[in-house]
Enzyme design. Structure first.
Site: not given
Ligand code: GLP
Length: 256
Positions: A66, A141, A143, A148
């Site tokens: 993404d 949340d 995802h 989302e």
């Molecule tokens: C972002 C990314 C996700 C990732 C999430 C969790 O929203 N788009 O791919 O899994 O963050 O991030 P973190 O690893 O910092 O908790």
């Protein structure tokens, strides 16, 4: 799905990196789906260490999950103005290993026609022969990527609106420390869809820390629902390995 619980973040990262390295050794031209966020940073550090010790990434093809819409691979910008996932991937991994530039694919948040870009991205993945191994974290949340709550479990690469929780989480994790005002944070993103992710031949999902315990239990052992898009892992028919530290695993039931 196989759930592996490691004592701490460091061990979780070593284990995950070793799985990735194993694939690279077995299939030097493998297609790897990469994720951003704080969680995979330790894995990437270990991959960099393995590269310095001789692991060759010159044949791999990389596809990122993404990117925020409105920012992207503009490396001329100073760090504090650019929190793009493209920059993150270069800083945290790509710049430090010998992956070839032409083999790096990251959704283009600066695309003039994002919808056309998304369709082309799907085609690029197909042309590469599909993804051998997709690395995934999980958002607060629930995802995957930026799928989302409410996103269809068969969705494809597309533009998605970010929820308030995601904006809060990611603001705290990245934007605040770069000194970027909240109003300047992008509110939309390009993301591979859940349907796209489920087509990968193998998945590794990683999570650490007590903050992720509740959402991990929902995703792995709760109902399969678009309200927690990572729960789609329960529908996945390929090989899925979930690597957790003890804290992230603490709300799971019946762990062996
Ligand atoms: C972002 C990314 C996700 C990732 C999430 C969790 O929203 N788009 O791919 O899994 O963050 O991030 P973190 O690893 O910092 O908790």
């Amino acid at each position: 799905m196989e759930i592996i619980v490691k004592e701490n973040y460091q061990e979780m990262s070593l284990y995950t990196a070793e799985m990735v390295a194993d694939l690279v050794r077995r299939k030097p031209d493998c297609v790897i789906g990469f994720a951003t966020g704080r969680t995979p940073v330790g894995t990437y550090q270990e991959l960099i260490r393995l590269h310095k010790a001789g692991l060759d990434f010159s044949g791999i093809r990389a596809f990122n999950l993404d990117e925020y819409l409105g920012i992207g691979r503009d490396m001329s910008k100073p760090y504090d103005q650019d929190q793009s996932y493209a920059r993150f991937m270069y800083e945290e991994l790509f710049r430090h290993i010998n992956v070839k530039e032409e083999n790096i694919h990251i959704p283009d948040g600066l695309a003039k026609d994002p919808d056309a870009f998304c369709a082309a991205y799907e085609q690029e993945i197909s042309k590469a022969g599909g993804i051998d191994l997709q690395i995934l974290g999980i958002g607060g949340d629930g995802h995957w990527g930026f799928n989302e709550p409410g996103a269809s479990l068969s969705s494809r690469t597309r533009v998605e609106n970010l929820t308030a929780q995601t904006l809060d989480d990611n603001y705290e994790a990245f934007y605040r420390k770069a000194g970027i005002p909240r109003e300047q944070m992008p509110t939309q993103a390009i993301t591979m869809g859940i349907g796209t992710i489920l087509e990968a031949r193998n998945l590794i999902m990683i999570a650490n820390g007590s903050k992720k315990a509740g959402i991990i239990a929902k995703a792995l052992q709760g109902p399969v629902t678009s309200a927690v898009t990572a729960s789609a892992i329960q529908l996945y028919t390929g090989k899925a390995v979930v690597v957790l530290d003890r804290e992230a695993a603490s709300a799971l039931r019946n762990l062996k």
